[in-house]
Enzyme design. Structure first.
Site, PDB file in Angstrom:
ATOM      1  N   HIS A 300      82.323  27.312  76.057  1.00  0.00           N
ATOM      2  CA  HIS A 300      81.772  27.221  74.711  1.00  0.00           C
ATOM      3  C   HIS A 300      81.166  26.025  74.332  1.00  0.00           C
ATOM      4  O   HIS A 300      80.564  25.804  73.274  1.00  0.00           O
ATOM      5  CB  HIS A 300      82.940  27.755  73.745  1.00  0.00           C
ATOM      6  CG  HIS A 300      84.183  26.677  74.062  1.00  0.00           C
ATOM      7  ND1 HIS A 300      84.178  25.405  73.641  1.00  0.00           N
ATOM      8  CD2 HIS A 300      85.290  27.103  74.877  1.00  0.00           C
ATOM      9  CE1 HIS A 300      85.242  24.689  74.311  1.00  0.00           C
ATOM     10  NE2 HIS A 300      86.106  25.851  74.794  1.00  0.00           N
ATOM     11  N   CYS A 301      81.034  24.987  75.204  1.00  0.00           N
ATOM     12  CA  CYS A 301      80.579  23.567  75.111  1.00  0.00           C
ATOM     13  C   CYS A 301      79.249  23.352  75.746  1.00  0.00           C
ATOM     14  O   CYS A 301      78.170  23.100  75.264  1.00  0.00           O
ATOM     15  CB  CYS A 301      81.644  22.629  75.195  1.00  0.00           C
ATOM     16  SG  CYS A 301      82.881  22.801  73.859  1.00  0.00           S
ATOM     17  N   ILE A 302      79.592  23.111  77.135  1.00  0.00           N
ATOM     18  CA  ILE A 302      78.573  22.393  77.814  1.00  0.00           C
ATOM     19  C   ILE A 302      77.219  23.274  77.946  1.00  0.00           C
ATOM     20  O   ILE A 302      76.182  22.627  78.022  1.00  0.00           O
ATOM     21  CB  ILE A 302      79.058  21.983  79.396  1.00  0.00           C
ATOM     22  CG1 ILE A 302      80.448  21.312  79.025  1.00  0.00           C
ATOM     23  CG2 ILE A 302      77.926  21.287  80.172  1.00  0.00           C
ATOM     24  CD1 ILE A 302      80.917  21.001  80.367  1.00  0.00           C
ATOM     25  N   ASP A 305      76.225  23.037  73.799  1.00  0.00           N
ATOM     26  CA  ASP A 305      76.104  21.928  72.644  1.00  0.00           C
ATOM     27  C   ASP A 305      74.697  21.055  72.935  1.00  0.00           C
ATOM     28  O   ASP A 305      74.252  20.624  71.965  1.00  0.00           O
ATOM     29  CB  ASP A 305      77.269  21.049  73.007  1.00  0.00           C
ATOM     30  CG  ASP A 305      78.623  22.027  72.428  1.00  0.00           C
ATOM     31  OD1 ASP A 305      78.468  22.949  71.894  1.00  0.00           O
ATOM     32  OD2 ASP A 305      79.644  21.421  72.321  1.00  0.00           O
TER      33      ASP A 305
END
Length: 463
Positions: A300-302, A305
């Protein structure tokens, strides 16, 4: 004081009633920001968590464990019913911890009106990318609309969802003040980036938090609130700084993973073991931090974002060259892995078309059941499009999710004996790696699963 009384503190309970009269007089005469800091430094307030996903649920449980009142809100009635019955959907919150939180006063609800009883509204909703890899703020915008409906005098509003710098000011100041409340007098607004570490022992309550207010007063109030939840609070000068901090944390990882993925490709061309190179470099006690290659990046991030900042940069006519290059390398790693698999099959006299490939591990990182944005699925799709028959083995993610993706789940390691090649895409600790080496005729290890565990076998090829 019971959680029920805390919940009612904004409307009918004087939270200073059990304090000395002189203290109560001083508090009443203090500036609004001073009164707010005093309230949130105490244990006499209620948190309202908007969004009960992988960030919001652990935060709600942490707030309850800290002795605060907590109202957990989610628009999904089905999810609320599940949580209310003590069944967690988040790997880092066990059913036992959830039930303890419910017994301790955690109130989970799909009723937006219940949030009016909260002293702090903390927004923890998804912030994905759209089809064109542009930020999708629809969940954040919906949460801002909810805030506008339920905010009352004295409320602290905090956004935790990852987003581009300026979102908190653009959306939540106007939402919090839309009914005529005054910023830093009636309401306070801040940003504090979520920091969760799925699959590891660190919980939300163990991780320091960065906090930035849209003003100095709002920042001070938010810092006081989070000091009741986490071991350390680092207050920065603005919400934009805090928003940028979250992006830097994950861009740092994305860029370094992109670098090592490129090094892995070059090392293969030069007939050098990249895993041995990384181990050797990691012996340096300064100036180096190991990152590891793989079939891409997920979660959900790398993968997501960095694109928030790249998108914002385009508005400012600025080229994010490192970010864009790392993204290009990381997003093409499934294609690179598929090409290596094709070559490996060729060496044993097999074509991809008609080959039986066992894909081992489809979570985005080890020891979690989360397969969001996992590069394993991209790799599976590429191989399937080339005519391979894909069987997936992942005892952590589970057969149901594998089936929903349209692939045949392997129930045991022994099922891999019927494949031409096992491809390691995620290395859960619970997998019997020796058994896979004994069952599969050939193995392509994209994660260094065997290298890290010191297991050698002549038919194992690494990325």
């Amino acid at each position: 004081m019971s959680n029920k009384l805390i919940t009612l503190s904004k409307t009918s309970v004087d939270i200073t009633a059990d304090r000395p009269a002189a203290s109560r007089v001083a508090e009443v005469s203090a500036r609004p920001v001073d009164r707010a800091v005093a309230l949130f430094s105490s244990g006499y307030w209620t948190a309202g968590v908007i969004g009960l996903g992988y960030v919001g649920l652990p935060l709600a449980v942490a707030a309850t464990s800290a002795g605060l009142g907590c109202i957990g809100f989610d628009v999904s009635e089905r999810l609320v019913d599940r949580l209310g019955s003590g069944r967690s959907h988040v790997g880092d919150v066990t059913d036992v911890r959830l039930r303890a939180a419910l017994a301790g006063g955690l109130d989970v609800t799909s009723s937006q009106a219940r949030l009016k009883d909260a002293d702090a509204l903390v927004v923890c909703v998804p912030s994905p990318l759209g089809r064109n890899r542009q930020p999708d703020l629809s969940f954040i915008e919906a949460a801002a609309a909810t805030v506008a409906e339920v905010v009352t005098p004295g409320t602290l509003v905090v956004l935790e969802s990852t987003t581009y710098p300026g979102t908190t000011e653009d959306l939540f100041v106007s939402a919090a003040t839309s009914s005529g409340l005054a910023l830093d007098h009636d309401v306070f607004v801040a940003f504090s980036p979520e920091r969760v570490d799925p699959g590891n022992a660190r919980s939300t309550a163990d991780i320091p938090k960065v906090v930035g207010g849209v003003s100095a007063a709002s920042g001070a109030v938010a810092a006081a609130a989070y000091s009741r939840l986490v071991p350390a609070v680092h207050q920065v000068s603005s919400a934009r700084t805090a928003e940028m901090t979250k992006l830097l944390e994950n861009i740092y990882r994305a860029v370094n993973i992109g670098l090592v993925n490129e090094i892995a490709q070059l090392a293969h061309q030069l007939d050098i073991d990249v895993w041995e190179v990384i181990d050797a470099a990691a012996t340096k006690p300064f100036g180096f931090q190991p990152f590891y290659p793989g079939p891409g990046v997920g979660g959900h991030c790398i993968p997501l974002d960095p694109q928030f900042l790249a998108w914002r940069a385009k508005e400012a006519r600025f080229a994010t060259r490192f970010i864009d290059l790392a993204d290009q390398i990381n997003t093409t790693m499934p294609d690179y892995a598929a090409a290596r698999i094709t070559d490996l099959l060729n060496t044993v006299g097999r074509a991809v078309r008609g080959a039986r490939i066992g894909l081992v591990g489809v979570a985005y990182k080890p020891n979690v059941a989360d397969d969001r944005e996992s590069p394993a699925w991209d790799l599976a799709a590429i191989l399937a499009a080339r005519g391979a028959a894909i069987t997936v083995y992942d005892p952590v993610v589970g057969a149901d999710r594998i089936t929903r993706r349209g692939y045949h789940p392997a129930s045991t390691v022994a099922d891999l004996a019927d494949t031409d090649l096992a491809v390691i895409a995620c290395d859960h600790d619970t997998i019997d790696w020796h058994a896979i080496a004994a069952s599969a005729p050939h193995i392509f290890d994209t994660r260094g699963a065997y290298h890290h565990r010191g297991i050698t076998h002549p038919h194992i090829t690494t990325l």
